[in-house]
Enzyme design. Structure first.
Site, PDB file in Angstrom:
ATOM      1  N   SER A 141       0.874  -1.178   0.000  1.00  0.00           N
ATOM      2  CA  SER A 141       0.000   0.000   0.000  1.00  0.00           C
ATOM      3  C   SER A 141       0.904   1.219   0.000  1.00  0.00           C
ATOM      4  O   SER A 141       2.086   1.122   0.360  1.00  0.00           O
ATOM      5  CB  SER A 141      -0.842  -0.009   1.282  1.00  0.00           C
ATOM      6  OG  SER A 141      -1.443   1.240   1.504  1.00  0.00           O
ATOM      7  N   TYR A 154      -1.755  -0.388  10.703  1.00  0.00           N
ATOM      8  CA  TYR A 154      -1.842  -0.759   9.284  1.00  0.00           C
ATOM      9  C   TYR A 154      -0.536  -0.396   8.556  1.00  0.00           C
ATOM     10  O   TYR A 154       0.058  -1.220   7.855  1.00  0.00           O
ATOM     11  CB  TYR A 154      -3.034  -0.035   8.643  1.00  0.00           C
ATOM     12  CG  TYR A 154      -3.248  -0.360   7.182  1.00  0.00           C
ATOM     13  CD1 TYR A 154      -3.602  -1.642   6.777  1.00  0.00           C
ATOM     14  CD2 TYR A 154      -3.113   0.623   6.203  1.00  0.00           C
ATOM     15  CE1 TYR A 154      -3.813  -1.940   5.432  1.00  0.00           C
ATOM     16  CE2 TYR A 154      -3.332   0.328   4.859  1.00  0.00           C
ATOM     17  CZ  TYR A 154      -3.679  -0.944   4.482  1.00  0.00           C
ATOM     18  OH  TYR A 154      -3.877  -1.239   3.152  1.00  0.00           O
TER      19      TYR A 154
HETATM   20  N1  LIG Z   1      -8.698  -0.630  -0.422  1.00  0.00           N
HETATM   21  C1  LIG Z   1      -7.625   0.121  -0.421  1.00  0.00           C
HETATM   22  O1  LIG Z   1      -7.722   1.368  -0.486  1.00  0.00           O
HETATM   23  C2  LIG Z   1      -6.256  -0.513  -0.359  1.00  0.00           C
HETATM   24  C3  LIG Z   1      -5.147   0.315  -0.620  1.00  0.00           C
HETATM   25  C4  LIG Z   1      -3.883  -0.251  -0.561  1.00  0.00           C
HETATM   26  C5  LIG Z   1      -3.716  -1.589  -0.270  1.00  0.00           C
HETATM   27  N2  LIG Z   1      -4.809  -2.360  -0.015  1.00  0.00           N
HETATM   28  C6  LIG Z   1      -4.564  -3.774   0.310  1.00  0.00           C
HETATM   29  O2  LIG Z   1      -5.274  -4.606  -0.563  1.00  0.00           O
HETATM   30  C7  LIG Z   1      -5.525  -5.868   0.072  1.00  0.00           C
HETATM   31  C8  LIG Z   1      -6.978  -6.224  -0.112  1.00  0.00           C
HETATM   32  O3  LIG Z   1      -7.765  -5.270   0.536  1.00  0.00           O
HETATM   33  P1  LIG Z   1      -9.177  -4.756   0.002  1.00  0.00           P
HETATM   34  O4  LIG Z   1      -9.146  -3.285   0.050  1.00  0.00           O
HETATM   35  O5  LIG Z   1      -9.543  -5.453  -1.230  1.00  0.00           O
HETATM   36  O6  LIG Z   1     -10.099  -5.189   1.241  1.00  0.00           O
HETATM   37  P2  LIG Z   1     -11.271  -6.252   1.406  1.00  0.00           P
HETATM   38  O7  LIG Z   1     -12.289  -6.092   0.337  1.00  0.00           O
HETATM   39  O8  LIG Z   1     -11.686  -6.123   2.817  1.00  0.00           O
HETATM   40  O9  LIG Z   1     -10.537  -7.641   1.151  1.00  0.00           O
HETATM   41  C9  LIG Z   1      -9.730  -8.231   2.119  1.00  0.00           C
HETATM   42  C10 LIG Z   1      -9.645  -9.693   1.804  1.00  0.00           C
HETATM   43  O10 LIG Z   1      -8.753 -10.296   2.736  1.00  0.00           O
HETATM   44  C11 LIG Z   1      -9.393 -11.428   3.276  1.00  0.00           C
HETATM   45  N3  LIG Z   1      -8.897 -11.768   4.590  1.00  0.00           N
HETATM   46  C12 LIG Z   1      -8.938 -11.064   5.739  1.00  0.00           C
HETATM   47  N4  LIG Z   1      -8.398 -11.756   6.732  1.00  0.00           N
HETATM   48  C13 LIG Z   1      -8.004 -12.954   6.212  1.00  0.00           C
HETATM   49  C14 LIG Z   1      -7.391 -14.103   6.735  1.00  0.00           C
HETATM   50  N5  LIG Z   1      -7.054 -14.206   8.028  1.00  0.00           N
HETATM   51  N6  LIG Z   1      -7.128 -15.133   5.890  1.00  0.00           N
HETATM   52  C15 LIG Z   1      -7.463 -15.067   4.596  1.00  0.00           C
HETATM   53  N7  LIG Z   1      -8.072 -14.003   4.036  1.00  0.00           N
HETATM   54  C16 LIG Z   1      -8.337 -12.955   4.842  1.00  0.00           C
HETATM   55  C17 LIG Z   1     -10.874 -11.083   3.299  1.00  0.00           C
HETATM   56  O11 LIG Z   1     -11.604 -12.287   3.394  1.00  0.00           O
HETATM   57  P3  LIG Z   1     -12.966 -12.401   4.247  1.00  0.00           P
HETATM   58  O12 LIG Z   1     -14.050 -11.870   3.349  1.00  0.00           O
HETATM   59  O13 LIG Z   1     -13.062 -13.860   4.502  1.00  0.00           O
HETATM   60  O14 LIG Z   1     -12.781 -11.592   5.495  1.00  0.00           O
HETATM   61  C18 LIG Z   1     -10.992 -10.412   1.949  1.00  0.00           C
HETATM   62  O15 LIG Z   1     -11.112 -11.364   0.936  1.00  0.00           O
HETATM   63  C19 LIG Z   1      -5.108  -5.689   1.534  1.00  0.00           C
HETATM   64  O16 LIG Z   1      -3.840  -6.258   1.736  1.00  0.00           O
HETATM   65  C20 LIG Z   1      -5.040  -4.180   1.697  1.00  0.00           C
HETATM   66  O17 LIG Z   1      -4.155  -3.788   2.692  1.00  0.00           O
HETATM   67  C21 LIG Z   1      -6.076  -1.858  -0.049  1.00  0.00           C
END
Ligand SMILES: NC(=O)c1ccc[n+]([C@@H]2O[C@H](COP(=O)([O-])OP(=O)(O)OC[C@H]3O[C@@H](n4cnc5c(N)ncnc54)[C@H](OP(=O)(O)O)[C@@H]3O)[C@@H](O)[C@H]2O)c1
Length: 289
Positions: A141, A154
């Site tokens: 990120s 985070y």
């Molecule tokens: N959104 C942003 O602005 C942003 C920006 C930079 C980086 N990111 C990164 O992108 C990645 C995905 O995030 P997102 O924004 O797409 O959020 P999200 O929609 O909340 O997706 C998170 C995913 O991680 C899974 N997860 C959580 N805990 C887990 C565990 N213990 N074991 C396996 N899976 C698990 C969730 O599964 P469940 O549905 O089962 O909980 C979900 O599929 C993260 O690493 C985040 O830090 C996001």
């Protein structure tokens, strides 16, 4: 589907929603065999309904070694001797709040998932990546380059992931295994709503003194997180970058995704600490000093 793409199998963790789901569906559309990590049967069914038969759900909780080992075994059997072209370490959560009062269990959970979980999965799948000279893609990120106040847990997890990414990139170079960091800015996914709910739970549990000291800042955090969630770019933009990192002949070591990631990187690189502090805190409201 071209033969070359149909032989490039990829594992993605956290594919139930957001960026992971977008990556799974985009790579599936491109014709790559996708093993999509989920934790609930309903999420597996949901993905299968919208994807091709080339997508296989993989039950994997990155904090549960037994599920990781079983998932690696399932993929090994399915690949039947051919290697894995890519592992996308995407699963993650976002924990925020004032560090002075942050329950350490929350900090541990943040690291268990975003750091140790990624490493456990990488270790389990490396024997499959090695024969194909596959690639490890770590979903970092812009918070892995610049740490905002009240998002310390985070940001710390993403800084740690970046460090592991950089060490691993050099360690695996002799075998031609590329290790690549993706650094998105604000992306419209459920993560912000989930972390908001978490932050609210934490705010409700804070001692009165914390409310007095950090109440306005927490309110600002909630507002900023809401804005970030709503104003983010679509997860599909990250999926396209992940596809490029996986498929291009010479991948970059890191990819910034989105305008605010690029601005954040510039701020982190260019500004001295005090000036950066002023930039990141100038719109914040503090409680009692
Ligand atoms: N959104 C942003 O602005 C942003 C920006 C930079 C980086 N990111 C990164 O992108 C990645 C995905 O995030 P997102 O924004 O797409 O959020 P999200 O929609 O909340 O997706 C998170 C995913 O991680 C899974 N997860 C959580 N805990 C887990 C565990 N213990 N074991 C396996 N899976 C698990 C969730 O599964 P469940 O549905 O089962 O909980 C979900 O599929 C993260 O690493 C985040 O830090 C996001």
């Amino acid at each position: 589907m071209t033969t070359s793409l149909s032989s490039k199998a990829v594992v993605i963790t956290g594919a139930s929603t957001g960026i992971g789901r977008a990556c799974a569906l985009h790579l599936d559309e491109l014709g790559l065999p996708v093993f999509a990590g989920v934790r609930r049967p309903a999420d597996a069914v949901d993905l299968q309904q919208v994807a091709s038969a080339g997508l296989t759900p993989l039950f994997i909780d990155v904090t549960d070694q037994a599920t990781i080992t079983a998932a690696a075994e399932q993929v090994r059997t399915a690949l039947n001797g051919s290697g894995l072209a890519g592992l996308v370490n995407n699963a993650g959560i976002a924990v925020g709040g004032p560090l002075e009062f942050l329950p350490l269990a929350k900090l541990k959970a943040q690291f268990e998932i975003n750091v140790l979980g990624q490493m456990a999965v990488t270790q389990a799948f490396l024997p499959l990546l090695r024969p194909a000279r596959g690639r490890v893609i770590n979903m970092s990120s812009i918070s892995g380059r610049i740490a905002m106040p009240y998002l310390g847990p985070y940001a710390a997890s993403k800084f740690a992931l970046e460090a592991l990414n950089d060490s691993l990139r050099v360690e695996l170079k002799p075998w031609g295994i590329e290790v690549i960091c993706i650094e998105p800015g604000a992306i419209k996914t459920p993560i912000w709503h989930k972390s908001l709910t978490e932050a609210q739970v934490m705010a409700d549990g804070l001692p009165q003194q914390a409310e007095k000291l950090y109440g306005p800042a927490m309110a600002h955090l909630v507002e900023a997180v809401m804005r970030r969630g709503e104003g983010g770019i679509p997860a599909e933009e990250v999926a396209k970058v992940v596809a490029e990192a996986l498929l291009t002949h010479r991948p970059k070591t890191r990819y910034l995704v989105g305008r605010n990631a690029k601005i954040g990187a510039l701020v982190a690189w260019l500004l001295p600490d005090r000036l950066r502090d002023w930039v990141v805190s100038r719109r914040r409201t503090y409680g009692d000093r």
